[in-house]
Structure formats: structure tokens, C-alpha cells
Design an enzyme around this catalytic site. Structure first.
Site, PDB file in Angstrom:
ATOM      1  N   HIS A  52      -4.434  -8.486   2.448  1.00  0.00           N
ATOM      2  CA  HIS A  52      -5.897  -8.484   2.558  1.00  0.00           C
ATOM      3  C   HIS A  52      -6.325  -9.437   3.660  1.00  0.00           C
ATOM      4  O   HIS A  52      -5.927 -10.604   3.669  1.00  0.00           O
ATOM      5  CB  HIS A  52      -6.541  -8.921   1.238  1.00  0.00           C
ATOM      6  CG  HIS A  52      -6.426  -7.911   0.146  1.00  0.00           C
ATOM      7  ND1 HIS A  52      -6.609  -8.217  -1.195  1.00  0.00           N
ATOM      8  CD2 HIS A  52      -6.166  -6.579   0.193  1.00  0.00           C
ATOM      9  CE1 HIS A  52      -6.460  -7.124  -1.913  1.00  0.00           C
ATOM     10  NE2 HIS A  52      -6.189  -6.113  -1.101  1.00  0.00           N
ATOM     11  N   HIS A  94      -1.707   3.222  -6.471  1.00  0.00           N
ATOM     12  CA  HIS A  94      -2.630   2.103  -6.304  1.00  0.00           C
ATOM     13  C   HIS A  94      -2.743   1.283  -7.589  1.00  0.00           C
ATOM     14  O   HIS A  94      -2.919   0.057  -7.545  1.00  0.00           O
ATOM     15  CB  HIS A  94      -4.012   2.616  -5.884  1.00  0.00           C
ATOM     16  CG  HIS A  94      -4.833   1.582  -5.178  1.00  0.00           C
ATOM     17  ND1 HIS A  94      -4.426   1.009  -3.989  1.00  0.00           N
ATOM     18  CD2 HIS A  94      -6.013   1.003  -5.497  1.00  0.00           C
ATOM     19  CE1 HIS A  94      -5.340   0.120  -3.601  1.00  0.00           C
ATOM     20  NE2 HIS A  94      -6.303   0.092  -4.507  1.00  0.00           N
ATOM     21  N   TYR A 107      -9.618  -9.542  -8.595  1.00  0.00           N
ATOM     22  CA  TYR A 107      -8.687  -9.954  -9.645  1.00  0.00           C
ATOM     23  C   TYR A 107      -9.103 -11.252 -10.324  1.00  0.00           C
ATOM     24  O   TYR A 107      -8.344 -11.793 -11.129  1.00  0.00           O
ATOM     25  CB  TYR A 107      -7.279 -10.126  -9.056  1.00  0.00           C
ATOM     26  CG  TYR A 107      -6.731  -8.859  -8.449  1.00  0.00           C
ATOM     27  CD1 TYR A 107      -6.311  -7.800  -9.255  1.00  0.00           C
ATOM     28  CD2 TYR A 107      -6.649  -8.709  -7.065  1.00  0.00           C
ATOM     29  CE1 TYR A 107      -5.827  -6.632  -8.700  1.00  0.00           C
ATOM     30  CE2 TYR A 107      -6.164  -7.544  -6.502  1.00  0.00           C
ATOM     31  CZ  TYR A 107      -5.756  -6.502  -7.323  1.00  0.00           C
ATOM     32  OH  TYR A 107      -5.285  -5.349  -6.774  1.00  0.00           O
ATOM     33  N   ARG A 139       0.039  -1.090  -7.576  1.00  0.00           N
ATOM     34  CA  ARG A 139      -0.268  -2.205  -6.668  1.00  0.00           C
ATOM     35  C   ARG A 139      -1.166  -3.224  -7.391  1.00  0.00           C
ATOM     36  O   ARG A 139      -0.960  -4.438  -7.272  1.00  0.00           O
ATOM     37  CB  ARG A 139      -0.941  -1.655  -5.417  1.00  0.00           C
ATOM     38  CG  ARG A 139      -1.425  -2.697  -4.403  1.00  0.00           C
ATOM     39  CD  ARG A 139      -1.816  -1.964  -3.115  1.00  0.00           C
ATOM     40  NE  ARG A 139      -2.791  -2.666  -2.309  1.00  0.00           N
ATOM     41  CZ  ARG A 139      -2.497  -3.545  -1.341  1.00  0.00           C
ATOM     42  NH1 ARG A 139      -1.228  -3.862  -1.113  1.00  0.00           N
ATOM     43  NH2 ARG A 139      -3.453  -4.105  -0.632  1.00  0.00           N
ATOM     44  N   ARG A 142       0.873  -1.173   0.000  1.00  0.00           N
ATOM     45  CA  ARG A 142       0.000   0.000   0.000  1.00  0.00           C
ATOM     46  C   ARG A 142       0.914   1.229   0.000  1.00  0.00           C
ATOM     47  O   ARG A 142       2.001   1.210   0.580  1.00  0.00           O
ATOM     48  CB  ARG A 142      -0.889   0.020   1.236  1.00  0.00           C
ATOM     49  CG  ARG A 142      -1.864  -1.153   1.334  1.00  0.00           C
ATOM     50  CD  ARG A 142      -2.694  -1.063   2.597  1.00  0.00           C
ATOM     51  NE  ARG A 142      -3.673  -2.153   2.685  1.00  0.00           N
ATOM     52  CZ  ARG A 142      -3.436  -3.323   3.279  1.00  0.00           C
ATOM     53  NH1 ARG A 142      -2.256  -3.545   3.853  1.00  0.00           N
ATOM     54  NH2 ARG A 142      -4.361  -4.263   3.312  1.00  0.00           N
ATOM     55  N   LYS A 152      -2.732  -2.851   7.764  1.00  0.00           N
ATOM     56  CA  LYS A 152      -3.989  -2.432   8.389  1.00  0.00           C
ATOM     57  C   LYS A 152      -4.290  -3.287   9.612  1.00  0.00           C
ATOM     58  O   LYS A 152      -4.062  -4.494   9.611  1.00  0.00           O
ATOM     59  CB  LYS A 152      -5.143  -2.551   7.385  1.00  0.00           C
ATOM     60  CG  LYS A 152      -5.143  -1.463   6.319  1.00  0.00           C
ATOM     61  CD  LYS A 152      -6.400  -1.544   5.483  1.00  0.00           C
ATOM     62  CE  LYS A 152      -6.483  -0.381   4.497  1.00  0.00           C
ATOM     63  NZ  LYS A 152      -7.724  -0.420   3.703  1.00  0.00           N
TER      64      LYS A 152
END
Length: 313
Positions: free
Chosen positions: A282, A256, A291, A259, A161, A185
Site C-alpha cells: 500500500h 482478495h 484493518y 489477502r 495481490r 502498483k
């Protein structure tokens, strides 16, 4: 047991934000996004002489209707509704509401939006342009260009990120390591491998920094700003300028997007979706499933090229 006295909108929002910061480890960026969305909701209710503590389902539906009239994209409306749902779920669980007015509200229908992706050739052109810029005779320009080349190589090699990338510590380039430990995160840590190109570019950039006798910093990409390191916005602006100089459409290039390119190119070349999920950080495989279009195309190619009864052109 008496229910707590009704608090004002701002107080309820701050209580909710405190909870997601403490219990979910929400980042500053996440908290800012929730605060903006809920502040808009609060302001709208205030105009209608309503409060968060007393608003019912009809009031929430009316707010969503007004968002649509303001021509907000369905994705933006859905994000606002998600914040409102979480707020009311929290208020209900804390006994500050006797009901959850957001529980039965449906969000706007959203089409499946595929991520913007650069081709491998376009990424190569971007990297080549960054490499060319490092040949400048000016030491300051050469250092700036080396920083951009390093940012690009590391981003494309790892799929970090942008917030994780710009906040890499100086030590990431000083140790001869093949893996980066990234805190993402929610405070979750993951290991991300570094390829030889990224490791070499990091060392070259660090050597130029030391040659320029730059001020010591704990950050790999230091800045004079409040955070002490390069900001996401600054990197994004420089990346668009580089894209334009490489003959690419600047509007279609962002950190992004790179990424996304990292993830898509891995899948195109046979990587497993679960592996990509881990590399991207994730928490839920459903996030990585944007994806799946890449996997679908790969499966079609396999059947077309390998099935014994497939028609050959």
C-alpha cells in the site's frame, strides 16, 4: 495564448489515460477500470447532447443522480466520481478547460465497510482440502491440485495481490530464497518474505511439473491463454470450487479475501500496521487502516486481560 480546439470525448479520455499510464505507471487493470467508468460518463452526456469539454457542475450532479437511480452502490458512484474528478483536474491543468466543474462536487456518503476475512481455522481447512486433492492417482489431476495448493500457500504466506501472484516468474521457485521481489502498483518494488511451507510447496509443485514434462515457461503458473500465465478469473473460480468442497461458503471466499486474512491474522498476532502496509504494497497508510478494527479488538483484549483493575470473569 489560444486554447486548444475542443476535442471529442473519446480523445480527451484517451489523453487522460495516456497520462496516468506514463506518469503514474497505472496497470492495465487500472486503465481498463478508468476507461469503463469514463466511457459510461461519456455515453450518458452524449444522450443529453452534452460533451466532456463543455459539461458544467450541474451536468455532473445530474449524472451522479442518474447513477443513483440505476441503483448503483454508493461505493460504485464514488469510484465514478473519483475518475471524473481526476479527468477534469487533468483537463484543467492541460489548458483544455478554463475551470474544473468537478472540484466542488461532493460524493455519496459511504459507511465503513469492513473487509471479509476468513478465520485461521477456515484457512487451515482450505489448505487441508487442497493438500488432500494432491493425493489423486491421475497425474494431471495431481498437478492441477498441486498448483492450487501452491497458489494458496504462497498467497496466504505473502498477501500478494492476485495479479502479482498469478504472474510470478518460474524463477521464484527455482532459487532457494526466503524473499520475493515483487513489482506492484505504479512499478513500486517491495520485498516479501516466504515461509518454509510456501517454499516447500513451490518446490513440490515445480517437481511435479517437471515430472509431467510440461512445456517450458517463464511463468510459475503457466497457461495457454494470451497472457501466458494463469488468469485471475480462472484462479478465483477454482478457489470457490475448493472452498465448496471444504464445506465453506464459496461466495465468501476469493483471492482478495485471503489477502485480507493474511493482513488481519498478522495484526491479530501483534504485527505493526506499518509493517503490514509495507507487505501489502500500500502506498498510503490510509488504505491499510481498513484493518484498524482488528487492532481495536486486540487493544480491548490487552486491557481486559492485563490491566490490574480489569474485571475478571
Amino acid at each position: 495564448m489560444a486554447r486548444p480546439k475542443a476535442a471529442g470525448n473519446e480523445t480527451l479520455i484517451e489523453l487522460f489515460l495516456d497520462m496516468i499510464a506514463a506518469e503514474r505507471g497505472a496497470s492495465v487493470n487500472t486503465l481498463d477500470a478508468y476507461r469503463r467508468d469514463l466511457a459510461d460518463f461519456s455515453a450518458d452526456l452524449t444522450v443529453k447532447n452534452q460533451t466532456i469539454a463543455a459539461a458544467d457542475s450541474d451536468a455532473l450532479r445530474a449524472y451522479l443522480g442518474r447513477l443513483s437511480k440505476r441503483q448503483l452502490a454508493p461505493a460504485s458512484v464514488a469510484r465514478r466520481l473519483s475518475a471524473i474528478r481526476q479527468l477534469y483536474r487533468f483537463l484543467y491543468s492541460e489548458g483544455r478547460r478554463g475551470d474544473d466543474p468537478a472540484a466542488a462536487i461532493e460524493g455519496p456518503k459511504r459507511g465503513r465497510r469492513l473487509p471479509k476475512v476468513l478465520s485461521i481455522r477456515e484457512v487451515d481447512e482450505l489448505l487441508a482440502q487442497a493438500k488432500t486433492a494432491t493425493q489423486s492417482e491421475s497425474k494431471s489431476e495431481r498437478l492441477r491440485a498441486a498448483r492450487m495448493e501452491c497458489l494458496l500457500e504462497v498467497l496466504y504466506a505473502t498477501g500478494l495481490r492476485v495479479s502479482e501472484l498469478v504472474a510470478l516468474p518460474d524463477s521464484a521457485a527455482r532459487r532457494d530464497q526466503r524473499m520475493l521481489v515483487i513489482r506492484g502498483k505504479g512499478g513500486r518494488e517491495r520485498l516479501v518474505p516466504l515461509n518454509d511451507a510456501a517454499r516447500r510447496t513451490m518446490k513440490d509443485y515445480l517437481a511435479l511439473r517437471e515430472e509431467a514434462k510440461a512445456d517450458k515457461s517463464k511463468w510459475l503458473f503457466p497457461s495457454f491463454g494470451e497472457s501466458g500465465h494463469l488468469t485471475r478469473q480462472h484462479f478465483a473460480r477454482e478457489l470457490k470450487a475448493l472452498a465448496a468442497s471444504a464445506g465453506l461458503k464459496a461466495a465468501q471466499v476469493s483471492p482478495h479475501v485471503l489477502r485480507h486474512a493474511f493482513a488481519s491474522h498478522l495484526l491479530q498476532n501483534g504485527a505493526d500496521l506499518r509493517v503490514v502496509q509495507t507487505l501489502l504494497g500500500h502506498a498510503d497508510i490510509s488504505t491499510t487502516q481498513i484493518y484498524t478494527h482488528v487492532l481495536e479488538e486486540r487493544l480491548k483484549s490487552l486491557v481486559r486481560d492485563l490491566h490490574p483493575l480489569a474485571e475478571k470473569g
